[in-house]
Design an enzyme around this catalytic site. Structure first.
Site, PDB file in Angstrom:
ATOM      1  N   THR A  40       0.809  -1.219   0.000  1.00  0.00           N
ATOM      2  CA  THR A  40       0.000   0.000   0.000  1.00  0.00           C
ATOM      3  C   THR A  40       0.847   1.276   0.000  1.00  0.00           C
ATOM      4  OG1 THR A  40      -1.813  -1.197   1.051  1.00  0.00           O
ATOM      5  CG2 THR A  40      -1.886   1.210   1.184  1.00  0.00           C
ATOM      6  N   GLU A  48       0.693   9.683  -5.639  1.00  0.00           N
ATOM      7  CA  GLU A  48       1.253  11.023  -5.451  1.00  0.00           C
ATOM      8  C   GLU A  48       2.133  11.427  -6.624  1.00  0.00           C
ATOM      9  OE1 GLU A  48       1.378  12.823  -1.250  1.00  0.00           O
ATOM     10  OE2 GLU A  48       2.861  11.201  -1.311  1.00  0.00           O
ATOM     11  N   HIS A  74      -7.229   0.692  -1.180  1.00  0.00           N
ATOM     12  CA  HIS A  74      -6.420  -0.303  -1.894  1.00  0.00           C
ATOM     13  C   HIS A  74      -7.226  -1.591  -1.905  1.00  0.00           C
ATOM     14  CE1 HIS A  74      -2.202  -2.343  -2.296  1.00  0.00           C
ATOM     15  NE2 HIS A  74      -2.989  -2.569  -3.327  1.00  0.00           N
TER      16      HIS A  74
END
Length: 134
Positions: A40, A48, A74
């Site tokens: 994750t 990002e 996720h």
């Protein structure tokens, strides 16, 4: 001290980045679990990176964006060797705050969805302030 001019960011800016999952990207390697699938933290870093890429070509000189808030779902594990693609879209601009919607996919399957909020800052002042805080 004067504020920099507002950038020309408008909703709809997009960018995509890819990652082929290696052993270094797994939950085992990054310390977020004990399974050999995409971790994750790497999904978040990829999301990002896509948001940074979306603003890169329009970033005013001396400015940058920094992460402020993230919501990440996720949903699907991705094994080593697969390639995932993060697609970021600038959804909202509120002054210096930029809200992105990001989808991470493996082929036609959605692996993760995120909302990433970034804020525009003066790069030099931000780094100087961070240095004084330590």
């Amino acid at each position: 001290m004067h504020e920099p001019p507002e950038p020309s960011f408008a909703p709809g800016l997009t960018a995509r980045v890819e990652l082929t999952v290696t052993d270094a990207d797994t939950a085992q390697a990054v310390g977020s679990g004990d399974v050999p699938v995409l971790g994750t933290p790497r999904v978040l870093a990829l999301a990002e990176a896509a948001t940074v890429a979306a603003t890169a070509t329009r970033m005013p000189a001396g400015q940058t964006t920094v992460g402020l808030r993230v919501e990440l779902d996720h949903r699907v594990p991705t094994p080593v060797g697969r390639t995932v693609v993060a697609q970021a879209r600038l959804a909202t601009v509120d002054g210096r705050r930029l809200l992105f919607e990001v989808t991470v996919a493996d082929g036609g399957e959605t692996v993760a969805e995120a909302r990433v909020e970034r804020v525009l800052v003066d790069r030099q002042r931000f780094v100087e302030r961070a240095s004084r805080a330590s």
